[in-house]
Motif scaffolding. Structure first.
Motif, PDB file in Angstrom:
ATOM      1  N   SER A   1       0.830  -1.197   0.000  1.00  0.00           N
ATOM      2  CA  SER A   1       0.000   0.000   0.000  1.00  0.00           C
ATOM      3  C   SER A   1       0.868   1.252   0.000  1.00  0.00           C
ATOM      4  CB  SER A   1      -0.912  -0.024   1.231  1.00  0.00           C
ATOM      5  OG  SER A   1      -1.676   1.152   1.299  1.00  0.00           O
ATOM      6  N   ASN A   2       1.911   1.231   0.832  1.00  0.00           N
ATOM      7  CA  ASN A   2       2.821   2.389   0.879  1.00  0.00           C
ATOM      8  C   ASN A   2       3.562   2.565  -0.443  1.00  0.00           C
ATOM      9  OD1 ASN A   2       2.095   3.034   3.472  1.00  0.00           O
ATOM     10  ND2 ASN A   2       3.805   1.919   4.429  1.00  0.00           N
ATOM     11  N   ILE A   3       3.992   1.443  -1.038  1.00  0.00           N
ATOM     12  CA  ILE A   3       4.696   1.511  -2.331  1.00  0.00           C
ATOM     13  C   ILE A   3       3.775   2.087  -3.396  1.00  0.00           C
ATOM     14  CG2 ILE A   3       5.664   0.089  -4.192  1.00  0.00           C
ATOM     15  CD1 ILE A   3       6.857  -1.704  -1.988  1.00  0.00           C
ATOM     16  N   LEU A   4       2.526   1.634  -3.409  1.00  0.00           N
ATOM     17  CA  LEU A   4       1.567   2.163  -4.394  1.00  0.00           C
ATOM     18  C   LEU A   4       1.336   3.658  -4.175  1.00  0.00           C
ATOM     19  CD1 LEU A   4      -1.059  -0.733  -4.618  1.00  0.00           C
ATOM     20  CD2 LEU A   4       0.621  -0.044  -6.352  1.00  0.00           C
ATOM     21  N   ALA A   5       1.235   4.020  -2.913  1.00  0.00           N
ATOM     22  CA  ALA A   5       1.022   5.449  -2.616  1.00  0.00           C
ATOM     23  C   ALA A   5       2.228   6.257  -3.060  1.00  0.00           C
ATOM     24  CB  ALA A   5       0.767   5.641  -1.117  1.00  0.00           C
ATOM     25  N   LEU A   6       3.428   5.762  -2.769  1.00  0.00           N
ATOM     26  CA  LEU A   6       4.639   6.481  -3.180  1.00  0.00           C
ATOM     27  C   LEU A   6       4.768   6.516  -4.698  1.00  0.00           C
ATOM     28  CD1 LEU A   6       7.245   5.204  -0.563  1.00  0.00           C
ATOM     29  CD2 LEU A   6       6.293   7.500  -0.753  1.00  0.00           C
ATOM     30  N   THR A   7       4.421   5.393  -5.335  1.00  0.00           N
ATOM     31  CA  THR A   7       4.482   5.344  -6.795  1.00  0.00           C
ATOM     32  C   THR A   7       3.525   6.379  -7.379  1.00  0.00           C
ATOM     33  OG1 THR A   7       5.005   2.983  -6.711  1.00  0.00           O
ATOM     34  CG2 THR A   7       4.222   3.834  -8.810  1.00  0.00           C
ATOM     35  N   GLY A   8       2.334   6.464  -6.763  1.00  0.00           N
ATOM     36  CA  GLY A   8       1.372   7.462  -7.224  1.00  0.00           C
ATOM     37  C   GLY A   8       1.890   8.872  -7.045  1.00  0.00           C
ATOM     38  N   GLN A   9       2.554   9.132  -5.949  1.00  0.00           N
ATOM     39  CA  GLN A   9       3.097  10.466  -5.686  1.00  0.00           C
ATOM     40  C   GLN A   9       4.227  10.779  -6.672  1.00  0.00           C
ATOM     41  OE1 GLN A   9       4.248  10.632  -1.579  1.00  0.00           O
ATOM     42  NE2 GLN A   9       2.148  10.825  -0.843  1.00  0.00           N
ATOM     43  N   VAL A  10       5.064   9.758  -6.900  1.00  0.00           N
ATOM     44  CA  VAL A  10       6.171   9.962  -7.829  1.00  0.00           C
ATOM     45  C   VAL A  10       5.632  10.244  -9.227  1.00  0.00           C
ATOM     46  CG1 VAL A  10       8.111   8.772  -8.978  1.00  0.00           C
ATOM     47  CG2 VAL A  10       7.823   8.605  -6.496  1.00  0.00           C
ATOM     48  N   GLU A  11       4.612   9.543  -9.630  1.00  0.00           N
ATOM     49  CA  GLU A  11       4.014   9.745 -10.956  1.00  0.00           C
ATOM     50  C   GLU A  11       3.422  11.146 -11.046  1.00  0.00           C
ATOM     51  OE1 GLU A  11       1.218   6.527 -11.497  1.00  0.00           O
ATOM     52  OE2 GLU A  11       2.795   5.111 -12.014  1.00  0.00           O
ATOM     53  N   ARG A  12       2.758  11.609  -9.974  1.00  0.00           N
ATOM     54  CA  ARG A  12       2.183  12.957  -9.986  1.00  0.00           C
ATOM     55  C   ARG A  12       3.264  14.011 -10.055  1.00  0.00           C
ATOM     56  NH1 ARG A  12      -1.628  10.846  -6.286  1.00  0.00           N
ATOM     57  NH2 ARG A  12      -0.401  11.590  -4.550  1.00  0.00           N
ATOM     58  N   LEU A  13       4.344  13.735  -9.294  1.00  0.00           N
ATOM     59  CA  LEU A  13       5.443  14.708  -9.320  1.00  0.00           C
ATOM     60  C   LEU A  13       6.095  14.727 -10.703  1.00  0.00           C
ATOM     61  CD1 LEU A  13       7.177  14.135  -5.869  1.00  0.00           C
ATOM     62  CD2 LEU A  13       5.886  16.139  -6.597  1.00  0.00           C
ATOM     63  N   ALA A  14       6.163  13.574 -11.306  1.00  0.00           N
ATOM     64  CA  ALA A  14       6.788  13.502 -12.628  1.00  0.00           C
ATOM     65  C   ALA A  14       5.904  14.208 -13.650  1.00  0.00           C
ATOM     66  CB  ALA A  14       6.987  12.046 -13.036  1.00  0.00           C
TER      67      ALA A  14
END
Length: 123
Positions: A108-121
């Motif tokens: 869940s944390n990895i998915l959340a971080l991945t989502g944040q990284v994608e938004r930042l990108a």
């Protein structure tokens, strides 16, 4: 003289009959003593046999009781082994369950971080 002879003859006959009666009495008494002795021996043998049977029954009961105690001991040991095995299995299951929660939380944390990284990108 003839009368004296008859009386003597009768006395001898009576004495013979008494002797026979006494002999029969002695035989009867001897026979009764033998029967009583035989009965006493048989009663003693019966008493010994009953004592032996009772001793054998007591030994059998003691052996059964010892077997029951041994079986009880074995069953108690197996029960303790089963309880230990169940406790270990439960601890292992709880540990795995805990690890599954940690794994789920990490995903869940990895998915959340991945989502944040994608938004930042994207920004």
């Amino acid at each position: 003289a003839r009368g004296g002879q008859d009386r003597l003859q009768n006395a001898l006959v009576r004495r013979g009959m008494v002797a026979k009666a006494l002999g029969f009495h002695a035989f009867t008494e001897s026979h009764l003593d033998a029967v009583a002795a035989r009965d006493a021996r048989e009663m003693e043998e019966d008493a010994r046999r009953r004592e032996e049977e009772e001793r054998c029954r007591e030994e059998e009961l003691e052996a059964l009781a010892a077997g029951e105690r041994e079986l009880q001991s074995v069953l108690e040991a197996r029960l303790r082994q089963t309880e230990v095995a169940l406790a270990e299995a439960l601890a292992d299951t709880e540990e795995r369950h805990g690890l599954l929660h940690v794994q789920r939380d990490l995903r869940s944390n990895i998915l959340a971080l991945t989502g944040q990284v994608e938004r930042l990108a994207l920004e």
